[in-house]
Design a protein around this motif. Structure first.
Motif, mmCIF file in Angstrom:
data_model
loop_
_atom_site.group_PDB
_atom_site.id
_atom_site.type_symbol
_atom_site.label_atom_id
_atom_site.label_comp_id
_atom_site.label_asym_id
_atom_site.label_seq_id
_atom_site.Cartn_x
_atom_site.Cartn_y
_atom_site.Cartn_z
ATOM 1 N N ARG A 1 0.830 -1.208 0.000
ATOM 2 C CA ARG A 1 0.000 0.000 0.000
ATOM 3 C C ARG A 1 0.865 1.258 0.000
ATOM 4 N NH1 ARG A 1 -3.326 -3.140 3.779
ATOM 5 N NH2 ARG A 1 -2.417 -1.971 5.478
ATOM 6 N N LEU A 2 1.990 1.229 0.723
ATOM 7 C CA LEU A 2 2.910 2.370 0.712
ATOM 8 C C LEU A 2 3.463 2.609 -0.686
ATOM 9 C CD1 LEU A 2 4.911 1.881 4.028
ATOM 10 C CD2 LEU A 2 3.545 3.882 3.426
ATOM 11 N N ASN A 3 3.870 1.537 -1.352
ATOM 12 C CA ASN A 3 4.422 1.657 -2.706
ATOM 13 C C ASN A 3 3.405 2.191 -3.701
ATOM 14 O OD1 ASN A 3 6.971 0.760 -1.953
ATOM 15 N ND2 ASN A 3 6.497 -1.387 -2.372
ATOM 16 N N LYS A 4 2.127 1.878 -3.473
ATOM 17 C CA LYS A 4 1.062 2.343 -4.358
ATOM 18 C C LYS A 4 0.517 3.702 -3.931
ATOM 19 C CE LYS A 4 -0.518 -2.358 -5.340
ATOM 20 N NZ LYS A 4 -1.615 -3.319 -5.119
ATOM 21 N N GLY A 5 1.012 4.236 -2.812
ATOM 22 C CA GLY A 5 0.521 5.518 -2.318
ATOM 23 C C GLY A 5 -0.833 5.418 -1.647
ATOM 24 N N GLU A 6 -1.234 4.219 -1.262
ATOM 25 C CA GLU A 6 -2.557 3.996 -0.667
ATOM 26 C C GLU A 6 -2.530 3.964 0.861
ATOM 27 O OE1 GLU A 6 -3.693 0.273 -2.387
ATOM 28 O OE2 GLU A 6 -4.012 1.122 -4.385
ATOM 29 N N GLN A 7 -1.364 3.831 1.448
ATOM 30 C CA GLN A 7 -1.246 3.739 2.911
ATOM 31 C C GLN A 7 -1.121 5.147 3.480
ATOM 32 O OE1 GLN A 7 -1.349 0.988 4.874
ATOM 33 N NE2 GLN A 7 -1.150 2.238 6.685
ATOM 34 N N PRO A 8 -2.006 5.530 4.417
ATOM 35 C CA PRO A 8 -1.876 6.866 4.993
ATOM 36 C C PRO A 8 -0.567 7.005 5.768
ATOM 37 C CG PRO A 8 -3.600 5.602 6.114
ATOM 38 C CD PRO A 8 -3.114 4.777 4.973
ATOM 39 N N VAL A 9 0.026 8.173 5.678
ATOM 40 C CA VAL A 9 1.241 8.488 6.405
ATOM 41 C C VAL A 9 0.917 9.652 7.336
ATOM 42 C CG1 VAL A 9 3.641 9.250 6.212
ATOM 43 C CG2 VAL A 9 2.672 7.722 4.482
ATOM 44 N N PHE A 10 1.312 9.550 8.589
ATOM 45 C CA PHE A 10 0.959 10.546 9.589
ATOM 46 C C PHE A 10 2.185 11.350 10.002
ATOM 47 C CE2 PHE A 10 -1.914 6.951 9.885
ATOM 48 C CZ PHE A 10 -3.144 7.571 9.753
ATOM 49 N N ASP A 11 1.945 12.640 10.264
ATOM 50 C CA ASP A 11 3.024 13.538 10.679
ATOM 51 C C ASP A 11 3.370 13.395 12.150
ATOM 52 O OD1 ASP A 11 3.218 14.594 8.119
ATOM 53 O OD2 ASP A 11 1.670 16.092 8.517
ATOM 54 N N SER A 12 2.433 12.810 12.919
ATOM 55 C CA SER A 12 2.664 12.685 14.356
ATOM 56 C C SER A 12 1.850 11.522 14.904
ATOM 57 C CB SER A 12 2.256 13.977 15.085
ATOM 58 O OG SER A 12 0.851 14.131 15.020
ATOM 59 N N ILE A 13 2.194 11.123 16.091
ATOM 60 C CA ILE A 13 1.436 10.070 16.785
ATOM 61 C C ILE A 13 0.007 10.544 17.038
ATOM 62 C CG2 ILE A 13 1.274 8.769 18.955
ATOM 63 C CD1 ILE A 13 3.446 7.716 17.157
ATOM 64 N N ASP A 14 -0.141 11.822 17.404
ATOM 65 C CA ASP A 14 -1.484 12.368 17.656
ATOM 66 C C ASP A 14 -2.362 12.245 16.421
ATOM 67 O OD1 ASP A 14 -0.912 13.025 20.301
ATOM 68 O OD2 ASP A 14 -0.209 15.041 19.769
ATOM 69 N N ALA A 15 -1.803 12.537 15.259
ATOM 70 C CA ALA A 15 -2.565 12.425 14.015
ATOM 71 C C ALA A 15 -2.982 10.983 13.763
ATOM 72 C CB ALA A 15 -1.756 12.960 12.844
ATOM 73 N N LEU A 16 -2.094 10.056 14.056
ATOM 74 C CA LEU A 16 -2.416 8.630 13.911
ATOM 75 C C LEU A 16 -3.568 8.252 14.821
ATOM 76 C CD1 LEU A 16 -1.941 5.645 13.109
ATOM 77 C CD2 LEU A 16 -0.195 5.575 14.883
ATOM 78 N N PHE A 17 -3.476 8.639 16.100
ATOM 79 C CA PHE A 17 -4.529 8.274 17.052
ATOM 80 C C PHE A 17 -5.852 8.953 16.712
ATOM 81 C CE2 PHE A 17 -1.011 6.985 19.985
ATOM 82 C CZ PHE A 17 -1.383 5.656 20.071
ATOM 83 N N ASN A 18 -5.795 10.196 16.242
ATOM 84 C CA ASN A 18 -7.026 10.871 15.826
ATOM 85 C C ASN A 18 -7.692 10.125 14.688
ATOM 86 O OD1 ASN A 18 -6.731 12.880 17.740
ATOM 87 N ND2 ASN A 18 -5.703 14.291 16.333
ATOM 88 N N SER A 19 -6.890 9.649 13.743
ATOM 89 C CA SER A 19 -7.426 8.872 12.626
ATOM 90 C C SER A 19 -8.044 7.568 13.104
ATOM 91 C CB SER A 19 -6.317 8.579 11.619
ATOM 92 O OG SER A 19 -6.766 7.712 10.604
ATOM 93 N N LEU A 20 -7.400 6.900 14.050
ATOM 94 C CA LEU A 20 -7.931 5.645 14.578
ATOM 95 C C LEU A 20 -9.247 5.873 15.324
ATOM 96 C CD1 LEU A 20 -4.639 3.997 15.875
ATOM 97 C CD2 LEU A 20 -5.997 3.309 13.900
ATOM 98 N N GLU A 21 -9.353 6.981 16.035
ATOM 99 C CA GLU A 21 -10.577 7.288 16.775
ATOM 100 C C GLU A 21 -11.742 7.572 15.842
ATOM 101 O OE1 GLU A 21 -9.474 10.471 19.380
ATOM 102 O OE2 GLU A 21 -8.385 9.143 20.745
ATOM 103 N N GLU A 22 -11.451 8.108 14.641
ATOM 104 C CA GLU A 22 -12.487 8.397 13.656
ATOM 105 C C GLU A 22 -13.073 7.138 13.066
ATOM 106 O OE1 GLU A 22 -10.629 10.959 10.845
ATOM 107 O OE2 GLU A 22 -10.363 12.593 12.288
ATOM 108 N N ASP A 23 -12.271 6.078 12.989
ATOM 109 C CA ASP A 23 -12.737 4.808 12.403
ATOM 110 C C ASP A 23 -13.624 4.116 13.340
ATOM 111 O OD1 ASP A 23 -11.205 5.290 10.190
ATOM 112 O OD2 ASP A 23 -9.554 4.000 10.817
#
Length: 86
Positions: A64-86
């Motif tokens: 997914r990273l190679n295809k540009g499909e895997q989200p990349v986060f600038d910070s741990i907070d951004a990652l956790f915010n994304s997980l909370e949205e799901d």
């Protein structure tokens, strides 16, 4: 601290060391020789099924990273915010 080598190549690790490292019965230790010393290192052993599952998941993420499909986060907070949205 001294430990005595027993008949079947066994030693007793002093209780103080066991307590300090938080070890308990059944824990695994890697035993190896380095520069003439006998070293004991606590390790965690995962079942093969767990390791195989992780390998497959890592492979999927790399694809997914190679295809540009895997989200990349600038910070741990951004990652956790994304997980909370799901």
């Amino acid at each position: 601290m001294l430990a005595e080598l027993r008949v079947r190549s066994q030693i007793t690790i002093p209780k103080e060391i066991i307590t300090t490292l938080g070890l308990s019965e059944g824990d695994k230790l890697d035993v190896f020789e380095k520069d003439g010393m006998i070293c004991l290192m606590p390790v965690v052993v995962y079942p093969k099924k767990v390791v195989d599952t992780l390998r497959v998941e890592i492979s999927h993420v790399k694809d997914r990273l190679n295809k540009g499909e895997q989200p990349v986060f600038d910070s741990i907070d951004a990652l956790f915010n994304s997980l909370e949205e799901d």
